[in-house]
Design a protein around this motif. Structure first.
Motif: not given
Length: 407
Positions: A353-358, A381-389, A399-406
């Motif tokens: 996760p971009l923004g996580h301390p690690d 600068r992220a490569d995509g998104l993870v949708l989670t509850r 499951a990563v939704v790549p930004y290039g796909a949307v």
């Protein structure tokens, strides 16, 4: 707004219905295969003939009938891709090149390296019919509907159109999109407009004509006038800012007065305040996005995109999470569990996760904070998104939704 929050999939359904109802009256253009990328078909495309029109060799070798017994008599000259194939009699074979049409009786191609020819007679292995043959109609059968009306075409679709011999297709006219920004700080120039250029790029990449249509300060009359002017000039108005409940937020009330709200808040963070309205008096649709850049981009890609592309698909790639990520305590605002859109980096099948301390760039702690992240332009600068509850754990497959796909 909180009582009206919709799950993201239901919001998308409403946008697809709105697309059909509000944008169906658009005219059409006729374009060739070189110009189909990003265009939406007005008519189905039906194959006029079978493709390919003949059985073709997929290997260099010898064409023959699999039912004939060896030895076979080699006849004629080698068949090349630009030849008409010869007639073959029983017990006969002919040399053939890759891509050349097979004679009518031939059902297999024996690879050249698997054949033995002595005194004009062929010996080789027994093969099943169809071996090393690309059969007539394997690509498309004559009369088959290859593309449906309403499909949005991509550059690769030109390949099949050319193979079908389709020289032109009717497509819907591009929608005219006006992008506006609200906020006194933007209107007066004390802060940069961080959203409009991104939204112009998205609308254009989704196949439409988009222009910047102005800004307005945080004044109810000014906001309403800007939205009305943009709606009069464009098929779709995309605005940023003014969608929350603060004293300076006037966009939602303006859209309600100009037409009817179709979506008023989605159970998605960041991006929850996204609002969509139908403005029938202006023959327009308005999409109001939150002003924070990452929230605006997330809501545009995950909620608004189907209005522009007619597609609700969210392609994903599997990746292994490198860290544990918690999310805020389950939010059921308005009775709907909130879905968190977590920007992530991808690296060789692993995701952080971009923004996580690690992650090397700290935006929040070990619990995802969509409010803070929504303002961080570095998160783009992220490569995509993870949708989670519920968040995820290290070594979990996500499951990563790549930004290039949307985008």
């Amino acid at each position: 707004m909180t009582d009206d929050l919709l799950p993201r999939d239901r919001a998308v359904e409403r946008l697809l219905s709105l697309r059909d109802d509000a944008l169906a009256a658009h005219g059409t253009d006729t374009v060739g295969p070189d110009a189909v990328a990003g265009r939406v078909l007005a008519d189905p495309v039906v194959a006029p003939d079978a493709v390919p029109p003949h059985d073709y060799a997929t290997m260099d070798g010898v064409a023959c009938d699999a039912a004939d017994d060896y030895p076979l008599a080699i006849v004629g000259d080698e068949v090349t891709p630009d030849d008409d194939p010869p007639e073959l009699g029983r017990g006969e074979a002919v040399r053939i090149a890759t891509g050349a049409p097979l004679p009518d009786r031939a059902t297999v191609v024996v690879k050249r390296e698997d054949t033995t020819v002595e005194d004009g007679e062929l010996a080789g292995p027994d093969l099943a019919p169809g071996t090393h043959v690309y059969e007539r109609g394997s690509t498309v059968a004559a009369g088959e509907t290859v593309f449906q009306a309403g499909e949005r075409l991509s550059p690769k679709d030109a390949v099949l159109l050319d193979d079908l011999g389709v020289g032109s297709v009717r497509v819907r006219e591009r929608a005219s999109v006006g992008v506006v920004a609200t906020g006194t700080e933007i209107h007066e120039g004390s802060q940069p407009d961080r959203d409009s250029n991104m939204l112009l790029g998205l609308a254009r990449s989704w196949g439409h004509d988009a222009v910047h249509a102005g800004t307005a300060p945080d004044d109810a009359d000014a906001v309403r006038a800007l939205l009305a002017e943009a709606a009069e000039a464009h098929d779709v108005v995309v605005s940023t800012g003014g969608t929350s409940v603060g004293h300076g937020d006037h966009v939602v009330d303006a859209l309600a007065a100009l037409g009817g709200l179709v979506v008023h808040g989605v159970a998605l963070r960041p991006g929850k305040p996204v609002t969509v309205a139908h403005l029938p008096e202006h023959d327009a649709v308005a999409v109001a996005l939150p002003g924070k850049p990452v929230a605006a981009h997330t809501a545009a890609c995950l909620v608004a995109r189907p209005l522009f592309t007619a597609s609700r698909s969210l392609p994903t790639v599997a990746a292994t999470a490198t860290v544990d990520l918690d999310v805020p305590e389950t939010d059921t605002t308005g009775g709907t569990a909130v879905e968190y859109a977590v920007p992530v980096a991808l690296d060789d099948g692993r995701t952080t996760p971009l923004g996580h301390p690690d992650s090397g760039h700290v935006i929040y702690g070990r619990t995802f904070d969509p409010s803070v992240l929504a303002s961080s332009t570095h998160a783009t600068r992220a490569d995509g998104l993870v949708l989670t509850r519920d968040g995820f754990t290290a070594d979990e497959t996500v499951a990563v939704v790549p930004y290039g796909a949307v985008e």
